[in-house]
Design a protein around this motif. Structure first.
Motif, PDB file in Angstrom:
ATOM      1  N   SER A 174      18.992  44.579  44.105  1.00  0.00           N
ATOM      2  CA  SER A 174      20.016  44.584  43.062  1.00  0.00           C
ATOM      3  C   SER A 174      21.348  44.090  43.593  1.00  0.00           C
ATOM      4  O   SER A 174      21.825  44.553  44.629  1.00  0.00           O
ATOM      5  N   HIS A 175      21.938  43.167  42.863  1.00  0.00           N
ATOM      6  CA  HIS A 175      23.336  42.784  43.060  1.00  0.00           C
ATOM      7  C   HIS A 175      24.205  43.379  41.959  1.00  0.00           C
ATOM      8  O   HIS A 175      25.291  42.880  41.693  1.00  0.00           O
ATOM      9  N   GLY A 176      23.704  44.411  41.309  1.00  0.00           N
ATOM     10  CA  GLY A 176      24.425  45.060  40.223  1.00  0.00           C
ATOM     11  C   GLY A 176      23.505  45.586  39.140  1.00  0.00           C
ATOM     12  O   GLY A 176      23.787  46.585  38.496  1.00  0.00           O
ATOM     13  N   ASN A 177      22.398  44.861  38.880  1.00  0.00           N
ATOM     14  CA  ASN A 177      21.495  45.207  37.776  1.00  0.00           C
ATOM     15  C   ASN A 177      22.271  45.353  36.470  1.00  0.00           C
ATOM     16  O   ASN A 177      22.044  46.285  35.685  1.00  0.00           O
ATOM     17  N   GLY A 222      31.107  37.175  40.925  1.00  0.00           N
ATOM     18  CA  GLY A 222      29.977  36.347  40.567  1.00  0.00           C
ATOM     19  C   GLY A 222      28.704  37.118  40.272  1.00  0.00           C
ATOM     20  O   GLY A 222      28.666  38.351  40.310  1.00  0.00           O
ATOM     21  N   PRO A 223      27.610  36.414  40.003  1.00  0.00           N
ATOM     22  CA  PRO A 223      26.327  37.064  39.693  1.00  0.00           C
ATOM     23  C   PRO A 223      25.800  37.958  40.809  1.00  0.00           C
ATOM     24  O   PRO A 223      25.027  38.874  40.545  1.00  0.00           O
ATOM     25  N   ALA A 224      26.211  37.703  42.051  1.00  0.00           N
ATOM     26  CA  ALA A 224      25.827  38.567  43.179  1.00  0.00           C
ATOM     27  C   ALA A 224      27.006  39.446  43.585  1.00  0.00           C
ATOM     28  O   ALA A 224      27.219  39.723  44.760  1.00  0.00           O
ATOM     29  N   GLY A 225      27.758  39.933  42.603  1.00  0.00           N
ATOM     30  CA  GLY A 225      29.059  40.534  42.855  1.00  0.00           C
ATOM     31  C   GLY A 225      29.071  41.946  43.376  1.00  0.00           C
ATOM     32  O   GLY A 225      30.127  42.437  43.772  1.00  0.00           O
ATOM     33  N   PHE A 226      27.928  42.654  43.391  1.00  0.00           N
ATOM     34  CA  PHE A 226      27.909  44.048  43.834  1.00  0.00           C
ATOM     35  C   PHE A 226      26.889  44.240  44.942  1.00  0.00           C
ATOM     36  O   PHE A 226      25.867  43.551  44.986  1.00  0.00           O
ATOM     37  N   GLY A 241      27.197  40.487  38.723  1.00  0.00           N
ATOM     38  CA  GLY A 241      26.167  41.456  39.075  1.00  0.00           C
ATOM     39  C   GLY A 241      24.823  41.261  38.415  1.00  0.00           C
ATOM     40  O   GLY A 241      23.942  42.125  38.532  1.00  0.00           O
ATOM     41  N   THR A 242      24.611  40.134  37.735  1.00  0.00           N
ATOM     42  CA  THR A 242      23.365  39.943  36.992  1.00  0.00           C
ATOM     43  C   THR A 242      22.252  39.302  37.817  1.00  0.00           C
ATOM     44  O   THR A 242      21.114  39.237  37.354  1.00  0.00           O
ATOM     45  N   ALA A 243      22.545  38.831  39.031  1.00  0.00           N
ATOM     46  CA  ALA A 243      21.522  38.203  39.873  1.00  0.00           C
ATOM     47  C   ALA A 243      20.700  39.294  40.555  1.00  0.00           C
ATOM     48  O   ALA A 243      20.828  39.547  41.755  1.00  0.00           O
ATOM     49  N   SER A 244      19.849  39.932  39.794  1.00  0.00           N
ATOM     50  CA  SER A 244      19.127  41.103  40.273  1.00  0.00           C
ATOM     51  C   SER A 244      17.676  41.040  39.823  1.00  0.00           C
ATOM     52  O   SER A 244      17.323  40.379  38.851  1.00  0.00           O
ATOM     53  N   HIS A 245      16.835  41.762  40.553  1.00  0.00           N
ATOM     54  CA  HIS A 245      15.439  41.938  40.159  1.00  0.00           C
ATOM     55  C   HIS A 245      14.991  43.299  40.657  1.00  0.00           C
ATOM     56  O   HIS A 245      15.742  43.988  41.374  1.00  0.00           O
ATOM     57  N   MET A 286      30.296  51.594  40.151  1.00  0.00           N
ATOM     58  CA  MET A 286      30.627  50.778  41.318  1.00  0.00           C
ATOM     59  C   MET A 286      31.857  49.912  41.045  1.00  0.00           C
ATOM     60  O   MET A 286      32.685  49.690  41.936  1.00  0.00           O
ATOM     61  N   SER A 287      31.996  49.434  39.817  1.00  0.00           N
ATOM     62  CA  SER A 287      33.209  48.703  39.443  1.00  0.00           C
ATOM     63  C   SER A 287      34.438  49.576  39.620  1.00  0.00           C
ATOM     64  O   SER A 287      35.476  49.133  40.130  1.00  0.00           O
ATOM     65  N   SER A 288      34.325  50.823  39.196  1.00  0.00           N
ATOM     66  CA  SER A 288      35.464  51.735  39.313  1.00  0.00           C
ATOM     67  C   SER A 288      35.751  52.080  40.769  1.00  0.00           C
ATOM     68  O   SER A 288      36.915  52.290  41.135  1.00  0.00           O
TER      69      SER A 288
END
Length: 682
Positions: A17-20, A579-583, A9-13, A592-594
Motif C-alpha cells: 500500500s502507498h495509501g490504499n 503523488g500516487p505513491a504518496g504514503f 496514495g492510489t498506487a496500491s494493491h 496518516m494525512s493528519s
C-alpha cells in the motif's frame, strides 16, 4: 484554489500500500463520493492510477479496500461497444470535479458531487450515445420515464440490516429512450447533456425531493459551489515555503483529512436532520456518521479537527452518541454500521478529547454514560463493546490465549484513564476514583527484562517463547516493538518502569537502529504492513501504520528532543509526497494525512484527552492557522534541509522551555517562532 490531485496514495494493491486511497470528488464529509473506475474486476482496488482504461464514474461509499464498498453503482456513457480509455496525465482529478476524455468514444465526462447528490455532464462528438447505470447485486426500478429513473439498490459488504437500501433518483435534462439492456438509455443531443442524481438511505421520496431541488442547479454552478467549499476549508491554513512540492503535499493531505467520517443523515421536509438506523431498521431523528475506524483516526485526525473545526467535531459527537443510543455502545468501526475491525473502544479518546477542549458540553453526561456502559457491560454480540471484558476485569489484563491480548489490554487501560478524565470534568469523583487507577493496568504486561510489553498467561506468567520481532499473537499488525508504547495516559510511568529516562531511551535507540525485519508469527504469512515497514527501512519505527505514529515523539518526552527532531524531519522529507505513491502505508480515513500535517506544523497530539502537544520540528517557512480564537502564525527561521535540529523556540515574546505546550496555551498564542540549528542544542 491550489490544484489538488486526488490520486495521492492510489498506487496500491493488496500486497503493498502507498495509501490504499481513492481519488474522491465531493464535499467535505459528504454522504456520497464520486470516483473513476478503471477496472471493476479488481474488486475493492477498482482504481489504478497507471491504467488507461476508463469504465465510468462510480458512486462510492468505500472507506478502505479492506472494508469494501456499499450501495455503489457505476455511471457509464458510451458511443459503441468498445472499452473506454483515457490519458491519465490529461485528466482532471480534483476535490470539486472529475474531467475525463474517453478517446475511443470521443466523449468528455465531467462529474461533480454535492453532499447528497451530484451531476454528470457529457459532451459527445456523436449525436447519440448510451448512458448506463451498472448496479451489482439486487436492484429494483421504482419509477422510470423518458427523463429519469428511480432505483432501489441493495448491495453491501456487511450490515446489521440485510435489506438496507439506497434509493437513487436520476434525471436527464433532455429526453432519453430506454434500451433493451437493463438501465441503459439512448440520448440524442448535439449539446452537452447534464444528468443530475441524488441518493437517499431513507426512501425514494427523500431522494426525489432532493433531486427536485438539485436539478434546478446548472452544472457549472454546482462545480463553483463545490470549489468554494473546498477553498474555504483550504484557507484555514496559509502555507508559505520555498518548496512548492511540499506545500502541495500539505494541502493534498489536508484534503484527505476532510473526507471521513461521511455523513449518514438527511433532512426531512421541515429541515430537521434524520437518518436511517440499520439496527432499528427505520428512520430516526438526528445526525449520524459512518465510514471511520477509531483505532486509526483517534490519534491524529480527530485532534486536528478538534483544533481547527470544533463545531463540526460537535456534530460528529452527536452522530456517535446516536450510534450508542441505538446499539447500546459507542462505535468502533463504522461502515455503514458496526464492523468491529480493530481492537479497543477508541471513540473514548474522541469523546475525552472533546471534553478536555470544551467541545459540546451539552452532550458530555450522555457520552460519559455510554463510555461507562462500554467499560462495564459485556455484549452478546462481539461487534459491540469490549471483547474479553470479563477477563480484563478479573485479571487486570487480557490473557495471552486470546489474540491481540496486549493491544486489547493497553487500549482498555487508556480508555479507563479517559473515563476518569471525563468524570473529573463532570465532577463525578465516584466514577473518576474508580477508573483512573484502572488506567495503570498496562503495568501488568510490562516485562523489565525486555523493556517491552509481553503477553501473559492466565496464571500471571509471561510466555516463554517471546521474540520482540514476532508479529501477531498478542499484538495487532505488528510486534512488541511497534505496540509496547501505547501508554498515552502515563508516559512518565512507562519511563519509570523501564528504569528511568536513560534506560527508556536505550530501548528506543535499539528500536530505531534495528533492522526492519520481522517474523510472521501468528499471521502465518507476509501481510502488507510487514512489506511496508521493510520498504521504508526506518528500523522498527513502522510509520506505515498507526501503532508507530507516536514513537518518534517519545524521545522528546524522555529528555532527548534532538532524536525526535531528526527522525520526524527525515520522515517528512522522504516518506510523503502528493503523488500516487504518496504514503508509506495505508492512509486510513485521514489518519496518516493528519500525521503529516501535525508533524509539518512541528506539533503532535500524542495523548488525546489530556490537552497538550509534543513539540517536533516544523517543515515550512511560515504557516498561519485560522483558529476559532484567532490566527496563529508558525514561523521557522534558518529553515534549510541540512538544519535538522531546533536551536530555540519562542512563544509570542517569551522563550519556550520543555517538550510540550498545552491546548489552551496554543489557542492563546499568536506567534510561535522556531529557529533551527546545525547541531542539537547544547
Amino acid at each position: 484554489m491550489l490544484r489538488i490531485d486526488t490520486r495521492q496514495g492510489t498506487a496500491s494493491h493488496p500486497d503493498f500500500s502507498h495509501g490504499n486511497t481513492l481519488p474522491l470528488t465531493g464535499v467535505p464529509w459528504g454522504m456520497h463520493y464520486l470516483t473513476v473506475q478503471t477496472n471493476g474486476d479488481r474488486g475493492a482496488w477498482f482504481f489504478d492510477p497507471a491504467s488507461r482504461q476508463f469504465e465510468g464514474i462510480r458512486l462510492t461509499h468505500q472507506p478502505s479496500p479492506w472494508i469494501g464498498d456499499f450501495q455503489h453503482c457505476l455511471f457509464r456513457a458510451t458511443t459503441n461497444k468498445a472499452a473506454g480509455t483515457y490519458q491519465p496525465d490529461r485528466a482532471t482529478f480534483s476535490p470539486a470535479v472529475i474531467d475525463i476524455y474517453d478517446e475511443p468514444h470521443q466523449l468528455r465526462t465531467q462529474a461533480t458531487a454535492t453532499a447528497r447528490g451530484g451531476a454528470l455532464r457529457y459532451t459527445s462528438a456523436a449525436r447519440e450515445f448510451t448512458f448506463q447505470i451498472q448496479a451489482p447485486d439486487r436492484w429494483t426500478i421504482v419509477h422510470q420515464d423518458n427523463r429519469g429513473v428511480v432505483l432501489q439498490l441493495q448491495n453491501q459488504t456487511a450490515s446489521a440490516d440485510p435489506d438496507f437500501s439506497m434509493y437513487l433518483a436520476v434525471s436527464c435534462d433532455t429526453p432519453w429512450h430506454a434500451e433493451d439492456t437493463p438501465l441503459a438509455y439512448t440520448i440524442s443531443n448535439s449539446q452537452p447533456v447534464v444528468i443530475h442524481f441524488t441518493a437517499s438511505f431513507i426512501s425514494a421520496e427523500y431522494a426525489q425531493r432532493a433531486l427536485a431541488e438539485l436539478e434546478r442547479q446548472p452544472f457549472t454552478k454546482l462545480v463553483a459551489a463545490n470549489t468554494a467549499e473546498w477553498e474555504k476549508k483550504m484557507a484555514l491554513f496559509t502555507v508559505q515555503d520555498h518548496h512548492a512540492d511540499r506545500v502541495q503535499t500539505f494541502y493534498t493531505s489536508w484534503y484527505r483529512s476532510l473526507l471521513f467520517p461521511m455523513r449518514f443523515y438527511e433532512y426531512d421536509a421541515a429541515g430537521g436532520p434524520v437518518h436511517y438506523s440499520t439496527t432499528e431498521r427505520r428512520a430516526l431523528p438526528g445526525r449520524l456518521y459512518t465510514n471511520t475506524g477509531f483505532w486509526d483516526t483517534y490519534k491524529t485526525t480527530f485532534p486536528l479537527l478538534a483544533l481547527v473545526q470544533p463545531t463540526q467535531y460537535g456534530y460528529f459527537l452527536e452522530g456517535f452518541l446516536n450510534s450508542a443510543k441505538e446499539t447500546g455502545y459507542l462505535p468502533k468501526w463504522l461502515s455503514p454500521d458496526e464492523r468491529a475491525m480493530m481492537p479497543g473502544t477508541m471513540a473514548d479518546a474522541v469523546v475525552a478529547d472533546a471534553v478536555d477542549k470544551d467541545i459540546r458540553p451539552d452532550l458530555w453526561p450522555d457520552l460519559l454514560t455510554a463510555m461507562v456502559h462500554g467499560a462495564e457491560t459485556p455484549s452478546d454480540d462481539p461487534h459491540y463493546g469490549r471483547p474479553n471484558l470479563k477477563d480484563y476485569q478479573t485479571l487486570g489484563y487480557v490473557p495471552a490465549d486470546i489474540p491481540e491480548s496486549v493491544n486489547q489490554t493497553l487500549d482498555y487501560a487508556y480508555s479507563d484513564a479517559l473515563i476518569g478524565v471525563v468524570a473529573t470534568k463532570l465532577q463525578r469523583p465516584d466514577i473518576a476514583e474508580d477508573y483512573a487507577p484502572r488506567g495503570q493496568n498496562y503495568r501488568h504486561l510490562f516485562d523489565p527484562k525486555f523493556g517491552l510489553m509481553h503477553p501473559k498467561s492466565r496464571t500471571g506468567t509471561f510466555l516463554n517463547s517471546f521474540n520482540p520481532y514476532t508479529w501477531g499473537q498478542g499484538f495487532t499488525e505488528g510486534s512488541a516493538w511497534q505496540n509496547s508504547f501505547a501508554v498515552y495516559q502515563d508516559i512518565p510511568g512507562l519511563i519509570d518502569l523501564a528504569g528511568g529516562p536513560q534506560a527508556f531511551l536505550h530501548t528506543l535507540h535499539t528500536l530505531a537502529n534495528a533492522a526492519p525485519r520481522y517474523n510472521v508469527g501468528s499471521y502465518h504469512g507476509v501481510i502488507h504492513e510487514m512489506a511496508e515497514m521493510s520498504a521504508i527501512d526506518f528500523g522498527q519505527i513502522a510509520i506505515s501504520n498507526q501503532p508507530s505514529f507516536h514513537i518518534p515523539y517519545l524521545f522528546a518526552l524522555a529528555g532527548e528532543p534532538a532524536s525526535t527532531e531528526l527522525l520526524v524531519k527525515q520522515l517528512l522529507l522522504h516518506a510523503f509526497n502528493a503523488g500516487p505513491a504518496g504514503f508509506p502505508g495505508d492512509e486510513d480515513n485521514g489518519s496518516m494525512s493528519s500525521w503529516y500535517i501535525w508533524s509539518a506544523l512541528g506539533l503532535y497530539p500524542l495523548r488525546p484527552g489530556f490537552g497538550d502537544y509534543v513539540f517536533g520540528i516544523p517543515l515550512f517557512d511560515e504557516v498561519t492557522i485560522q483558529l476559532p480564537t484567532g490566527p496563529l502564525t508558525l514561523t521557522t527561521q534558518r529553515n534549510q534541509d541540512y538544519r535538522l535540529f531546533v536551536d530555540a523556540r519562542q512563544r509570542d515574546d517569551r522563550a519556550v522551555t520543555g517538550p510540550t505546550i498545552t491546548h489552551r496555551d496554543l489557542l492563546a498564542t499568536w506567534q510561535l517562532t522556531t529557529t533551527l540549528g546545525l547541531l542539537p542544542k547544547g
